[in-house]
Design an enzyme around this catalytic site. Structure first.
Site, PDB file in Angstrom:
ATOM      1  N   ALA A  68       0.843  -1.202   0.000  1.00  0.00           N
ATOM      2  CA  ALA A  68       0.000   0.000   0.000  1.00  0.00           C
ATOM      3  C   ALA A  68       0.872   1.243   0.000  1.00  0.00           C
ATOM      4  O   ALA A  68       2.030   1.214   0.415  1.00  0.00           O
ATOM      5  CB  ALA A  68      -0.917   0.002   1.233  1.00  0.00           C
ATOM      6  N   ASP A  69       0.272   2.327  -0.473  1.00  0.00           N
ATOM      7  CA  ASP A  69       0.924   3.628  -0.412  1.00  0.00           C
ATOM      8  C   ASP A  69      -0.162   4.672  -0.190  1.00  0.00           C
ATOM      9  O   ASP A  69      -1.218   4.618  -0.830  1.00  0.00           O
ATOM     10  CB  ASP A  69       1.688   3.927  -1.701  1.00  0.00           C
ATOM     11  CG  ASP A  69       2.634   5.091  -1.508  1.00  0.00           C
ATOM     12  OD1 ASP A  69       3.749   4.856  -1.016  1.00  0.00           O
ATOM     13  OD2 ASP A  69       2.239   6.230  -1.824  1.00  0.00           O
ATOM     14  N   THR A  70       0.094   5.597   0.729  1.00  0.00           N
ATOM     15  CA  THR A  70      -0.882   6.626   1.078  1.00  0.00           C
ATOM     16  C   THR A  70      -0.275   8.004   0.851  1.00  0.00           C
ATOM     17  O   THR A  70       0.870   8.244   1.225  1.00  0.00           O
ATOM     18  CB  THR A  70      -1.304   6.490   2.555  1.00  0.00           C
ATOM     19  OG1 THR A  70      -1.859   5.191   2.763  1.00  0.00           O
ATOM     20  CG2 THR A  70      -2.334   7.545   2.942  1.00  0.00           C
ATOM     21  N   GLY A 105      -3.466   3.680  -2.298  1.00  0.00           N
ATOM     22  CA  GLY A 105      -3.467   2.640  -3.315  1.00  0.00           C
ATOM     23  C   GLY A 105      -3.069   1.346  -2.647  1.00  0.00           C
ATOM     24  O   GLY A 105      -2.120   1.311  -1.855  1.00  0.00           O
TER      25      GLY A 105
END
Length: 190
Positions: A68-70, A105
């Protein structure tokens, strides 16, 4: 086996909420670079996929990897993690009294397939006083957080007027959506 490729203690806590067995994995470091012309809404999914692809060669047949990436987006600009305490204070002054978006994502990846989705949450900040910002930055650890804040911390309790969308997404992992994507992904994995 469900695998989580993340150094974030918050993502680990959030995945535990789903009451599923998982293991933390560390793998290749990925340079988080994206095309300059990529729309900001697509950056987290791009980076999440980039991280997932670096792990793909290490996945066994029944492994499902979660990456994940925020990002925090204000005025169509990505506000990353602060470089210093002064930078954190500047970021919080910018967010004060305004609405911003948090976009995460998430990629689910196995040896045979992958799927990536994004979740967007709007966060409404009340005006913050300089004393509030100083207290938060001096008392908490904002340097490892996109936008220099953790909604689950003091600043979220006193500064966030409202949230439209997933609260957990603002913490770094949209667990509701992840749960449903995992069920679908797992059923087509077999």
């Amino acid at each position: 086996m469900l695998l989580l490729a993340s150094k974030s203690p918050r993502r680990r806590e959030l995945l535990k909420l789903l009451n599923v067995d998982f293991r933390i994995v560390e793998g290749p470091e990925v340079e988080e670079v994206y095309p300059a012309d990529l729309p900001v809404e697509e950056v987290p999914a791009f980076l999440s996929s980039l991280k997932a692809e670096a792990f793909r060669p290490t996945l066994a047949g029944d492994d499902i990897l979660v990456t994940a990436d925020t990002v925090v987006v204000l005025d169509n600009e990505i506000i990353g993690k602060p470089a210093s305490l002064d930078d954190a204070k500047r970021m919080l002054h910018r967010l004060s009294g305004r609405t911003h978006r948090v976009i995460t994502g998430v990629s689910l990846t196995s040896a045979r397939k992958s799927e990536t989705f994004s979740v967007v949450t709007e966060v409404f900040f009340a005006p913050l006083t300089p004393a509030d910002i100083d207290f938060y930055v001096d008392t908490y650890k904002p340097l490892d957080k996109a936008g220099a804040y953790g909604i689950q911390e003091w600043i979220g309790a006193v500064g966030v007027e409202g949230v439209r969308g997933s609260f957990y997404n603002v913490m770094g992992l949209p667990v509701h959506q992840l749960y449903h994507h995992l069920k679908s992904f797992s059923s087509t994995q077999e």
